[in-house]
Design an enzyme around this catalytic site. Structure first.
Site, PDB file in Angstrom:
ATOM      1  N   ARG A  12       0.687  -0.995  -0.040  1.00 17.15           N
ATOM      2  CA  ARG A  12       0.075   0.046  -0.049  1.00 17.15           C
ATOM      3  C   ARG A  12       0.800   1.364   0.036  1.00 17.15           C
ATOM      4  O   ARG A  12       1.888   1.254   0.562  1.00 17.15           O
ATOM      5  CB  ARG A  12      -0.914   0.008   1.348  1.00 17.15           C
ATOM      6  CG  ARG A  12      -1.799  -1.086   1.277  1.00 17.15           C
ATOM      7  CD  ARG A  12      -3.095  -0.865   0.269  1.00 17.15           C
ATOM      8  NE  ARG A  12      -3.438   0.623   0.204  1.00 17.15           N
ATOM      9  CZ  ARG A  12      -4.488   1.006   0.971  1.00 17.15           C
ATOM     10  NH1 ARG A  12      -5.110   0.140   1.851  1.00 17.15           N
ATOM     11  NH2 ARG A  12      -4.902   2.453   0.788  1.00 17.15           N
ATOM     12  N   ARG A  68       2.622   4.906 -16.319  1.00 14.97           N
ATOM     13  CA  ARG A  68       3.269   4.881 -17.416  1.00 14.97           C
ATOM     14  C   ARG A  68       4.594   5.542 -17.698  1.00 14.97           C
ATOM     15  O   ARG A  68       5.508   5.436 -18.318  1.00 14.97           O
ATOM     16  CB  ARG A  68       2.534   5.321 -18.700  1.00 14.97           C
ATOM     17  CG  ARG A  68       0.929   4.228 -18.629  1.00 14.97           C
ATOM     18  CD  ARG A  68       1.385   3.026 -18.936  1.00 14.97           C
ATOM     19  NE  ARG A  68       0.122   2.155 -18.913  1.00 14.97           N
ATOM     20  CZ  ARG A  68      -0.107   0.965 -18.326  1.00 14.97           C
ATOM     21  NH1 ARG A  68       1.128   0.466 -17.886  1.00 14.97           N
ATOM     22  NH2 ARG A  68      -1.171   0.149 -18.430  1.00 14.97           N
ATOM     23  N   CYS A  79      -7.431   2.616 -12.437  1.00 11.12           N
ATOM     24  CA  CYS A  79      -7.865   3.812 -11.598  1.00 11.12           C
ATOM     25  C   CYS A  79      -9.274   3.789 -11.194  1.00 11.12           C
ATOM     26  O   CYS A  79     -10.119   3.294 -12.135  1.00 11.12           O
ATOM     27  CB  CYS A  79      -7.438   5.186 -12.142  1.00 11.12           C
ATOM     28  SG  CYS A  79      -5.795   5.532 -12.645  1.00 11.12           S
ATOM     29  N   GLU A  82     -12.448   6.772  -4.690  1.00 12.34           N
ATOM     30  CA  GLU A  82     -12.739   6.395  -3.286  1.00 12.34           C
ATOM     31  C   GLU A  82     -14.211   6.833  -2.983  1.00 12.34           C
ATOM     32  O   GLU A  82     -14.784   7.874  -3.548  1.00 12.34           O
ATOM     33  CB  GLU A  82     -11.689   7.345  -2.328  1.00 12.34           C
ATOM     34  CG  GLU A  82     -10.246   6.414  -2.423  1.00 12.34           C
ATOM     35  CD  GLU A  82      -9.985   5.388  -1.639  1.00 12.34           C
ATOM     36  OE1 GLU A  82     -10.795   5.124  -0.897  1.00 12.34           O
ATOM     37  OE2 GLU A  82      -9.157   4.671  -2.080  1.00 12.34           O
ATOM     38  N   ARG A  94      -4.108   7.027  -3.686  1.00 13.79           N
ATOM     39  CA  ARG A  94      -3.887   5.756  -3.131  1.00 13.79           C
ATOM     40  C   ARG A  94      -3.311   4.787  -4.144  1.00 13.79           C
ATOM     41  O   ARG A  94      -3.959   4.744  -5.037  1.00 13.79           O
ATOM     42  CB  ARG A  94      -4.858   5.029  -1.877  1.00 13.79           C
ATOM     43  CG  ARG A  94      -5.292   6.042  -0.762  1.00 13.79           C
ATOM     44  CD  ARG A  94      -6.450   5.291  -0.140  1.00 13.79           C
ATOM     45  NE  ARG A  94      -6.954   6.050   1.098  1.00 13.79           N
ATOM     46  CZ  ARG A  94      -7.614   7.172   1.320  1.00 13.79           C
ATOM     47  NH1 ARG A  94      -7.948   7.553   0.214  1.00 13.79           N
ATOM     48  NH2 ARG A  94      -7.804   7.731   2.360  1.00 13.79           N
ATOM     49  N   TYR A 112       3.816   6.183   2.789  1.00 16.99           N
ATOM     50  CA  TYR A 112       2.671   7.149   2.794  1.00 16.99           C
ATOM     51  C   TYR A 112       3.342   8.649   3.051  1.00 16.99           C
ATOM     52  O   TYR A 112       4.424   8.665   3.684  1.00 16.99           O
ATOM     53  CB  TYR A 112       1.997   7.220   4.201  1.00 16.99           C
ATOM     54  CG  TYR A 112       0.988   5.682   4.213  1.00 16.99           C
ATOM     55  CD1 TYR A 112      -0.135   5.988   3.685  1.00 16.99           C
ATOM     56  CD2 TYR A 112       1.424   4.739   4.390  1.00 16.99           C
ATOM     57  CE1 TYR A 112      -1.186   4.858   3.489  1.00 16.99           C
ATOM     58  CE2 TYR A 112       0.699   3.356   4.392  1.00 16.99           C
ATOM     59  CZ  TYR A 112      -0.610   3.494   3.764  1.00 16.99           C
ATOM     60  OH  TYR A 112      -1.455   2.644   3.730  1.00 16.99           O
ATOM     61  N   ARG A 120      -2.169   6.581   8.216  1.00 22.72           N
ATOM     62  CA  ARG A 120      -1.187   5.145   8.852  1.00 22.72           C
ATOM     63  C   ARG A 120      -0.258   5.591   9.763  1.00 22.72           C
ATOM     64  O   ARG A 120       0.876   5.159   9.523  1.00 22.72           O
ATOM     65  CB  ARG A 120      -0.778   4.267   7.673  1.00 22.72           C
ATOM     66  CG  ARG A 120      -2.178   3.375   6.954  1.00 22.72           C
ATOM     67  CD  ARG A 120      -3.013   2.825   7.747  1.00 22.72           C
ATOM     68  NE  ARG A 120      -2.527   1.695   8.477  1.00 22.72           N
ATOM     69  CZ  ARG A 120      -2.472   0.438   8.035  1.00 22.72           C
ATOM     70  NH1 ARG A 120      -2.964   0.205   7.136  1.00 22.72           N
ATOM     71  NH2 ARG A 120      -1.939  -0.575   8.995  1.00 22.72           N
TER      72      ARG A 120
END
Length: 127
Positions: A12, A68, A79, A82, A94, A112, A120
């Site tokens: 992640r 790319r 893609c 959210e 994210r 992150y 997080r």
């Protein structure tokens, strides 16, 4: 896991943008992709796929374009948007990378960046 064994891992990452502008989104997305790959010693050939999501307030460009641009030319990228949660951190990209690696699950480095470190703190040391 035995030495030399390769497993599929999900890694992640997230970054926060300052503004919803195309070049800024591409810059921050490329920074995130590069940071995740470097932190986990991964090359394009190790990747199975990458899923990017953006918060509903980002419209300037697809983060996959940055993928790319940094060389992920034969990796499936997608893609999505959210969920529009009212108290969510704004302007966040994210990503979830699926990769083949010999790295043990507990050694995977999730990344992150910028304001997204607050998502997080347990993984970023920002507690």
């Amino acid at each position: 896991m035995e030495a030399g064994t390769v497993a599929v891992r999900a890694i992640r990452g997230a970054t926060q943008l300052d503004v919803d502008e195309r070049e800024h989104l591409l810059e921050r997305s490329a920074e995130l992709i590069t940071a995740v790959l470097e932190a986990n010693q991964l090359a394009s050939d190790d990747l199975i796929s990458v899923l990017f999501t953006v918060t509903p307030d980002l419209h300037a460009e697809f983060p996959a374009v940055a993928g790319r641009q940094v060389g992920l030319v034969d990796v499936p990228l997608i893609c999505a948007q959210e969920i529009a949660v009212p108290h969510a951190l704004p302007r966040v990209v994210r990503m979830m990378v699926h990769a083949e690696t010999a790295t043990a699950r507990e050694k995977i480095q999730h990344v992150y960046l910028h304001g997204a470190v607050s998502l997080r703190p347990d993984l970023t040391g920002a507690q």
